[in-house]
Structure formats: C-alpha cells, structure tokens
Design an enzyme around this catalytic site. Structure first.
Site, short mmCIF file in Angstrom:
data_model
loop_
_atom_site.label_atom_id
_atom_site.label_comp_id
_atom_site.label_asym_id
_atom_site.label_seq_id
_atom_site.Cartn_x
_atom_site.Cartn_y
_atom_site.Cartn_z
N GLY A 227 -3.12 4.63 -3.16
CA GLY A 227 -2.68 3.79 -4.26
C GLY A 227 -1.79 2.68 -3.74
O GLY A 227 -1.85 2.30 -2.57
N LEU B 218 0.84 -1.19 0.00
CA LEU B 218 0.00 0.00 0.00
C LEU B 218 0.88 1.24 0.00
O LEU B 218 1.94 1.26 0.62
CB LEU B 218 -0.91 0.01 1.23
CG LEU B 218 -2.04 -1.00 1.25
CD1 LEU B 218 -2.79 -0.91 2.57
CD2 LEU B 218 -3.00 -0.79 0.08
N LYS B 219 0.43 2.28 -0.70
CA LYS B 219 1.11 3.57 -0.64
C LYS B 219 0.42 4.41 0.44
O LYS B 219 -0.74 4.78 0.31
CB LYS B 219 1.06 4.30 -1.98
CG LYS B 219 1.94 5.53 -1.99
CD LYS B 219 1.96 6.20 -3.34
CE LYS B 219 3.02 7.31 -3.36
NZ LYS B 219 2.90 8.28 -2.26
N PHE B 220 1.15 4.64 1.52
CA PHE B 220 0.57 5.33 2.66
C PHE B 220 0.67 6.85 2.49
O PHE B 220 1.70 7.37 2.09
CB PHE B 220 1.25 4.89 3.96
CG PHE B 220 0.92 3.49 4.34
CD1 PHE B 220 -0.23 3.22 5.07
CD2 PHE B 220 1.71 2.43 3.95
CE1 PHE B 220 -0.56 1.92 5.43
CE2 PHE B 220 1.39 1.13 4.30
CZ PHE B 220 0.25 0.87 5.03
#
Length: 270
Positions: free
Chosen positions: A160, A24-26
C-alpha cells in the site's frame, strides 16, 4: 539511542492533496537506527535492540547523535518486498537474504532533535546526509498524487502507501492523523471450520479444503452472531470444530504456503 517512532493512522481510500507526500508502504521491519558514542545501534519499534542481526548497517557514515527512521526489507526476484524473506533473515543468522534499509525520516541530527521541523524540511536534512551505501535506500515520496501512487502499488502487488502531511512534525511515540496508511487489501471467500476454546482465533479453510490459516479479528456483533448460528460437530482439548460457515475476509496477500496474512472478517456469505 532509541526514540519511540511515530505511528500511522489509517484510511480506506487514497486521496490527492498537494499538502501530503505519498510514500510506498514497505512490507518489512520498522527500525530506528542511531549513532551514539561512535557506534551504530538498531532498534525495533518496541525498543528491542537488534544491532547484531544486521551487520551490513554497522558502517553507515552519519554524524554523531543522528537518529534515522526506516524499514528493513528483503526483495524477491522481481525486486519487490518479500515479508517472509525478511522475517527469515531476522530470525536466522544463517540466512543469506540481502537486506535494504529504506530510510524515510531523520529525527535527530548532530545531537540535536529536529522532530519539530516539518516533514519536507526533515526530508531536506535526510538528503543532505548523502547516504551512499549499498544497503541504504532513501525514500523521497511524491507530493499530491496519492490516488495514482496507490494504483501503482496495487499494480505491483505492494502493501500500500502512506500519505504524510508535508508540514507535520515528527510526533514521537504517537499514532497521528498526519501519517495515514492505505492498505492494498485483498478479499477472499473462506470457510470458518472451528475456533479455539479461548474464543480468540478462528480456523479457516478454502472451499477446496486446504487450510487458509487463522483469523483473530471479528467485530463483537458478528462474533455474537457466529455463536448464535454455529453447529458444533466435535471438539478436542484446544479447538471446537463446527459445520463450516462461509464468509469473506480481507487480508494482506498470501504466504508462500498459501495461508492468508492477517485476515480479518469482512462479511458473511450465503
């Protein structure tokens, strides 16, 4: 000890490949955490020391000479990253927001650089640290399922995903095709109602007249076209106001006050 982080390339669409790990893009603040001379130090990606801003992380139990890479986030009531809240916490010592440091890589361990090791091996080193801490979350990722992972991110309205080549080294201070971000963009029709006299930012509003914020990015050819069709209505010391022009922009969600976050030009609308 600061180490300039590895940076992301980008792709428009996710893909499935067993040679890649999907994470996951945090939506938070990229932080390099290190332990040197018995003390924890925290740095932003631009080498600004911010150790005092996050006292919760000062007691992390890691070996001397260890350097971690991760993202500090604040979650909302649904448990999802909240960028505005993490920025409030970053900017004010009086903020009560609780942080989580999402660790996804380790660059040095026991005074030794392990950056040349493949990512899957560095993940093993990261797990071996047993980071049992209330403000730490270790990111494992999922191998070979980029499309499904991206769909899950979209369903949860997350920023994203990142697709990382499993056998890639950690490329210090380099933007690399071995790490690819796929952003969950949203698309919105807005009106351009003016621009700064320096021709840097465009004023945006929604069709109902409410402000949508500012847009900085517009391709050169589209900017040239804009100036060929604009109709100036009036101006002041800072802005030129025009007859509104309808366009579509892509952006990363909306702020709590309704502004578009990082909008960029997508297309003109009739």
């Amino acid at each position: 000890m600061f180490i300039a982080p590895m940076l992301l390339d980008s792709a428009k669409e996710p893909f499935d490949d067993e040679n890649y790990i999907a994470e996951l893009k945090f939506d938070g603040i990229r932080i390099i955490l290190s332990k040197q001379d018995g003390k924890i130090k925290l740095y932003t990606r631009h080498n600004n020391e911010v150790t005092n801003k996050f006292p919760e992380l000062h007691d992390i139990d890691i070996p001397e000479g260890t350097v971690l890479d991760g993202e500090i986030i604040v979650t909302n009531s649904d448990g999802l990253p909240d960028f505005e809240s993490v920025m409030e916490r970053f900017q004010s010592s009086k903020s009560s927001h609780q942080i989580v440091y999402c660790v996804f890589d380790v660059i040095r361990l026991n005074e030794i650089s392990i950056a040349s090791n493949p990512l899957f091996k560095r993940k093993e080193f990261l797990r071996s640290l047993n980071l049992n801490h209330p403000n730490i979350f270790v990111i494992e990722g999922v191998q070979g399922k980029g499309k499904a992972y991206f769909e899950m991110a979209k369903e949860k309205n997350l920023e994203g995903i990142v697709l990382k080549k499993a056998n890639s080294p950690y490329e210090i201070n380099k933007r690399s095709e071995n790490w690819i971000k796929v952003i969950n963009y949203q698309y919105t029709d807005v009106l351009i109602t003016g621009y700064t006299k320096e021709d840097i930012k465009f004023l945006l509003s929604y069709p109902d007249g409410l402000s949508a914020g500012f847009m900085e990015f517009m391709p050169f050819d589209e900017r040239k076209y804009f100036h060929s069709i604009k109709q100036i209505e009036y101006e002041n010391d800072d802005y030129v106001f025009i007859k509104p022009l309808l366009c579509n922009v892509k952006h990363r969600f909306k702020t709590k006050n309704g502004k578009l976050r990082i909008p960029s030009f997508n297309s003109w609308r009739d």
